[in-house]
Scaffold this motif. Sequence first.
Motif, PDB file in Angstrom:
ATOM      1  N   LEU A   1       0.854  -1.198   0.000  1.00 27.82           N
ATOM      2  CA  LEU A   1       0.000   0.000   0.000  1.00 27.82           C
ATOM      3  C   LEU A   1       0.883   1.238   0.000  1.00 27.82           C
ATOM      4  CD1 LEU A   1      -2.700  -0.755   2.696  1.00 27.82           C
ATOM      5  CD2 LEU A   1      -3.204   0.165   0.441  1.00 27.82           C
ATOM      6  N   ILE A   2       0.549   2.185  -0.853  1.00 30.33           N
ATOM      7  CA  ILE A   2       1.323   3.428  -0.936  1.00 30.33           C
ATOM      8  C   ILE A   2       0.364   4.579  -0.620  1.00 30.33           C
ATOM      9  CG2 ILE A   2       2.770   4.866  -2.440  1.00 30.33           C
ATOM     10  CD1 ILE A   2       3.871   2.031  -2.198  1.00 30.33           C
ATOM     11  N   GLN A   3       0.818   5.505   0.191  1.00 30.18           N
ATOM     12  CA  GLN A   3      -0.045   6.634   0.559  1.00 30.18           C
ATOM     13  C   GLN A   3       0.159   7.799  -0.409  1.00 30.18           C
ATOM     14  OE1 GLN A   3       0.388   7.873   4.645  1.00 30.18           O
ATOM     15  NE2 GLN A   3      -1.642   8.838   4.617  1.00 30.18           N
ATOM     16  N   LEU A   4      -0.936   8.285  -0.994  1.00 30.76           N
ATOM     17  CA  LEU A   4      -0.849   9.434  -1.895  1.00 30.76           C
ATOM     18  C   LEU A   4      -1.260  10.719  -1.195  1.00 30.76           C
ATOM     19  CD1 LEU A   4      -2.404   8.251  -5.298  1.00 30.76           C
ATOM     20  CD2 LEU A   4      -0.005   8.202  -4.567  1.00 30.76           C
ATOM     21  N   ASP A   5      -2.189  10.605  -0.270  1.00 31.16           N
ATOM     22  CA  ASP A   5      -2.697  11.794   0.415  1.00 31.16           C
ATOM     23  C   ASP A   5      -3.170  11.329   1.793  1.00 31.16           C
ATOM     24  OD1 ASP A   5      -3.555  14.366   0.952  1.00 31.16           O
ATOM     25  OD2 ASP A   5      -4.586  14.592  -0.978  1.00 31.16           O
ATOM     26  N   ARG A   6      -3.686  12.252   2.600  1.00 32.60           N
ATOM     27  CA  ARG A   6      -4.001  11.896   3.989  1.00 32.60           C
ATOM     28  C   ARG A   6      -4.859  10.640   4.067  1.00 32.60           C
ATOM     29  NH1 ARG A   6      -7.450  13.212   8.450  1.00 32.60           N
ATOM     30  NH2 ARG A   6      -8.953  14.314   7.156  1.00 32.60           N
ATOM     31  N   ASN A   7      -5.904  10.571   3.273  1.00 34.78           N
ATOM     32  CA  ASN A   7      -6.769   9.390   3.294  1.00 34.78           C
ATOM     33  C   ASN A   7      -6.889   8.727   1.930  1.00 34.78           C
ATOM     34  OD1 ASN A   7      -7.647   8.713   5.884  1.00 34.78           O
ATOM     35  ND2 ASN A   7      -8.909  10.572   5.980  1.00 34.78           N
ATOM     36  N   GLU A   8      -5.864   8.862   1.130  1.00 32.78           N
ATOM     37  CA  GLU A   8      -5.898   8.255  -0.204  1.00 32.78           C
ATOM     38  C   GLU A   8      -4.710   7.306  -0.353  1.00 32.78           C
ATOM     39  OE1 GLU A   8      -7.005  10.042  -4.474  1.00 32.78           O
ATOM     40  OE2 GLU A   8      -5.125  10.820  -3.664  1.00 32.78           O
ATOM     41  N   TRP A   9      -5.029   6.069  -0.708  1.00 29.95           N
ATOM     42  CA  TRP A   9      -4.003   5.029  -0.786  1.00 29.95           C
ATOM     43  C   TRP A   9      -4.099   4.306  -2.117  1.00 29.95           C
ATOM     44  CZ3 TRP A   9      -0.870   4.089   3.586  1.00 29.95           C
ATOM     45  CH2 TRP A   9      -1.244   4.789   4.736  1.00 29.95           C
ATOM     46  N   VAL A  10      -2.937   3.767  -2.527  1.00 36.15           N
ATOM     47  CA  VAL A  10      -2.896   2.953  -3.737  1.00 36.15           C
ATOM     48  C   VAL A  10      -2.454   1.554  -3.337  1.00 36.15           C
ATOM     49  CG1 VAL A  10      -1.501   2.541  -5.787  1.00 36.15           C
ATOM     50  CG2 VAL A  10      -2.512   4.779  -5.428  1.00 36.15           C
ATOM     51  N   LEU A  11      -3.211   0.543  -3.740  1.00 34.08           N
ATOM     52  CA  LEU A  11      -2.827  -0.847  -3.475  1.00 34.08           C
ATOM     53  C   LEU A  11      -2.151  -1.374  -4.742  1.00 34.08           C
ATOM     54  CD1 LEU A  11      -3.061  -3.273  -1.456  1.00 34.08           C
ATOM     55  CD2 LEU A  11      -5.134  -3.920  -2.706  1.00 34.08           C
ATOM     56  N   GLU A  12      -0.848  -1.580  -4.665  1.00 29.17           N
ATOM     57  CA  GLU A  12      -0.090  -1.968  -5.861  1.00 29.17           C
ATOM     58  C   GLU A  12      -0.289  -3.452  -6.158  1.00 29.17           C
ATOM     59  OE1 GLU A  12       4.005  -0.829  -5.402  1.00 29.17           O
ATOM     60  OE2 GLU A  12       3.581   1.228  -6.053  1.00 29.17           O
ATOM     61  N   LEU A  13      -1.067  -3.723  -7.178  1.00 28.26           N
ATOM     62  CA  LEU A  13      -1.358  -5.117  -7.543  1.00 28.26           C
ATOM     63  C   LEU A  13      -0.569  -5.548  -8.782  1.00 28.26           C
ATOM     64  CD1 LEU A  13      -5.239  -5.049  -6.958  1.00 28.26           C
ATOM     65  CD2 LEU A  13      -3.443  -5.890  -5.422  1.00 28.26           C
ATOM     66  N   PHE A  14       0.535  -4.831  -9.033  1.00 24.23           N
ATOM     67  CA  PHE A  14       1.294  -5.126 -10.260  1.00 24.23           C
ATOM     68  C   PHE A  14       2.697  -5.643  -9.965  1.00 24.23           C
ATOM     69  CE2 PHE A  14       1.421  -0.471  -9.481  1.00 24.23           C
ATOM     70  CZ  PHE A  14       2.769  -0.354  -9.144  1.00 24.23           C
ATOM     71  N   GLN A  15       2.889  -6.236  -8.790  1.00 27.88           N
ATOM     72  CA  GLN A  15       4.219  -6.733  -8.429  1.00 27.88           C
ATOM     73  C   GLN A  15       4.439  -8.172  -8.889  1.00 27.88           C
ATOM     74  OE1 GLN A  15       6.529  -4.869  -7.047  1.00 27.88           O
ATOM     75  NE2 GLN A  15       5.388  -3.073  -6.366  1.00 27.88           N
ATOM     76  N   GLY A  16       3.484  -8.733  -9.605  1.00 24.92           N
ATOM     77  CA  GLY A  16       3.626 -10.106 -10.107  1.00 24.92           C
ATOM     78  C   GLY A  16       4.455 -10.148 -11.384  1.00 24.92           C
ATOM     79  N   PRO A  17       4.687 -11.356 -11.914  1.00 25.00           N
ATOM     80  CA  PRO A  17       5.601 -11.510 -13.056  1.00 25.00           C
ATOM     81  C   PRO A  17       5.203 -10.740 -14.312  1.00 25.00           C
ATOM     82  CG  PRO A  17       4.573 -13.622 -12.428  1.00 25.00           C
ATOM     83  CD  PRO A  17       4.235 -12.635 -11.361  1.00 25.00           C
ATOM     84  N   THR A  18       3.916 -10.515 -14.583  1.00 29.10           N
ATOM     85  CA  THR A  18       3.575  -9.814 -15.827  1.00 29.10           C
ATOM     86  C   THR A  18       3.093  -8.379 -15.588  1.00 29.10           C
ATOM     87  OG1 THR A  18       1.249 -10.508 -16.015  1.00 29.10           O
ATOM     88  CG2 THR A  18       2.902 -12.044 -16.834  1.00 29.10           C
ATOM     89  N   LEU A  19       3.247  -7.887 -14.373  1.00 36.11           N
ATOM     90  CA  LEU A  19       3.029  -6.464 -14.067  1.00 36.11           C
ATOM     91  C   LEU A  19       1.579  -6.000 -14.151  1.00 36.11           C
ATOM     92  CD1 LEU A  19       6.071  -4.852 -15.978  1.00 36.11           C
ATOM     93  CD2 LEU A  19       6.053  -5.987 -13.761  1.00 36.11           C
ATOM     94  N   ALA A  20       0.629  -6.908 -14.010  1.00 34.88           N
ATOM     95  CA  ALA A  20      -0.771  -6.488 -13.915  1.00 34.88           C
ATOM     96  C   ALA A  20      -1.453  -7.338 -12.840  1.00 34.88           C
ATOM     97  CB  ALA A  20      -1.499  -6.635 -15.243  1.00 34.88           C
TER      98      ALA A  20
ATOM     99  N   MET B   1      -9.649   5.886   1.300  1.00 34.69           N
ATOM    100  CA  MET B   1     -10.079   5.453  -0.034  1.00 34.69           C
ATOM    101  C   MET B   1      -8.887   4.703  -0.631  1.00 34.69           C
ATOM    102  SD  MET B   1     -12.170   5.326  -2.668  1.00 34.69           S
ATOM    103  CE  MET B   1     -13.524   6.469  -2.383  1.00 34.69           C
ATOM    104  N   ILE B   2      -9.095   3.410  -0.881  1.00 38.45           N
ATOM    105  CA  ILE B   2      -8.000   2.580  -1.396  1.00 38.45           C
ATOM    106  C   ILE B   2      -8.235   2.345  -2.890  1.00 38.45           C
ATOM    107  CG2 ILE B   2      -6.796   0.375  -1.207  1.00 38.45           C
ATOM    108  CD1 ILE B   2      -7.978   0.187   1.687  1.00 38.45           C
ATOM    109  N   VAL B   3      -7.313   2.835  -3.707  1.00 35.44           N
ATOM    110  CA  VAL B   3      -7.451   2.675  -5.155  1.00 35.44           C
ATOM    111  C   VAL B   3      -6.643   1.454  -5.581  1.00 35.44           C
ATOM    112  CG1 VAL B   3      -7.075   3.734  -7.399  1.00 35.44           C
ATOM    113  CG2 VAL B   3      -7.632   5.172  -5.406  1.00 35.44           C
ATOM    114  N   LEU B   4      -7.261   0.544  -6.317  1.00 40.15           N
ATOM    115  CA  LEU B   4      -6.503  -0.607  -6.793  1.00 40.15           C
ATOM    116  C   LEU B   4      -5.661  -0.176  -7.998  1.00 40.15           C
ATOM    117  CD1 LEU B   4      -8.935  -3.656  -6.499  1.00 40.15           C
ATOM    118  CD2 LEU B   4      -7.790  -2.319  -4.734  1.00 40.15           C
TER     119      LEU B   4
END
Length: 463
Positions: free
Chosen positions: A91-110, A405-408
């Motif tokens: 999870l990466i924080q973009l703003d006080r209550n805005e987060w990004v859940l990085e789902l692209f760390q797998g072998p094909t980047l999606a 708010m967690i953005v995928l």
Amino acid sequence: MKYISTRGNAPELDFEQVLLTGLANDGGLYVPKTLPTFSQQQIAAWAGLSYEQLAFEVISPFIGDCIPEQDLKQILGETYKDFSHPAIAPLIQLDRNEWVLELFQGPTLAFKDFALQLLGRLLDYVLKRRNQRVVIMGATSGDTGSAAIEGCRHCDNIDIFILHPHNRVSEVQRRQMTTVLEDNVYNIAVEGNFDDCQDIVKASFRDQSFLPEGMQLVAVNSINWARIMAQIVYYFYASLSLGGPEKTVAFSVPTGNFGDIFAGYLAKKMGLPISQLVIATNKNDVLHRVMTDSVYSRTDLHQTLSPSMDISVSSNFERLMFDLYDRDGDRIRELMDAFNSGSIELDDDAMAGARDLFSSAAIDDDATCQVIADTYKNAAYMLDPHSATGVGAGRICNKNTEQPMIVLATAHPAKFPDAIAKSAIGVEPKMPAHLADLLEREERFSVLPCEKAAVNQFMTDHL
Ligand SMILES: *Cc1c(COP(=O)(O)O)cnc(C)c1O
């Protein structure tokens, strides 16, 4: 655990059968007959589990006694070992209550790696036990093909044939498929467009008589139940990372076929406190339109900067409709028959249930680039164009800015360098190390005419 069809007229299956089945034979989609639910105490006790451990807790009720515990644990361990971040879904924080859940760390980047790395291994496991070989056949315009190939390349009991439209996928996307050189992997470049590829695949599923005796086709597109199941896990994981289940969270999900966000809906029904699910679409806004005015209708397909969301129909929406209509399979069959010959208007009562939880927004290409540029400027973070629609829609639809708010984030920006260039942030996305030499690797694929017979002949020649 038993599975039933959304059109109410197909046999009930267990997990192993549903894994090997695509569409139900009444044309519907399989869903669990009853959902497992978890209490707040049970969920709270999972805080601190690794991704694999949490996956076991969330997934095992769906599998029931089809796979012994120890074997399932081992499969899950294998599934996530090729992800390049130790958190699997950071999870990466973009703003006080805005987060990004990085789902692209797998072998094909999606994010499709989450489901397809597991699906390949589950299939291989049950096929070994049944002493059976199957043939996977699919069409791709982008991310599904590479994720499916990556998930199946090491499977002894699977041959996989992936069709893509010749000269109509990006070089990075093509090479992610065609540089996999295992003997059981076949890439077919069809002299046609994506719809032609899909038509050939559909016709092949209908008439499988070309296959050698005892073989069957298996689908890996997002109507496969096991893919949805695998995606439920990261909703729990993200919530637990941000103080759930005590703290309620919202999610914004870049959406095409409604598979990923349907997994979020299931997580909520299983007990996870989710206040809001935002459907982010691009200009292909079939879902935004049905949420807005209850009319479910196709329009022409638009090419956008977020190609993996370029669809005119969202197949998995039928799974939500089934619940909205109190699981009345006959009614869904009537509605879908009507939809196949035109547009349909859904009941306001049914849609009101959906609107309590779901909101939606359509983010066009200009707005997508603006979000990429703003986010880079304000948070020094590079979004891919799909994830950018999620951030954009999350901001428009947010009903409670005091909640996270967690953005995928569904893809890595290096998969879509053209969209990043258009956003004029002045930097190019960098390919992760394991794909840095992708453009120099040897490729293998066969170009075939746009005919079912030619593709089927090629398949039998290589089986
Ligand atoms: C497939 C895909 C989507 C859409 O997911 P659905 O489950 O079809 O809604 C979004 N973003 C990316 C990068 C994808 O590959």
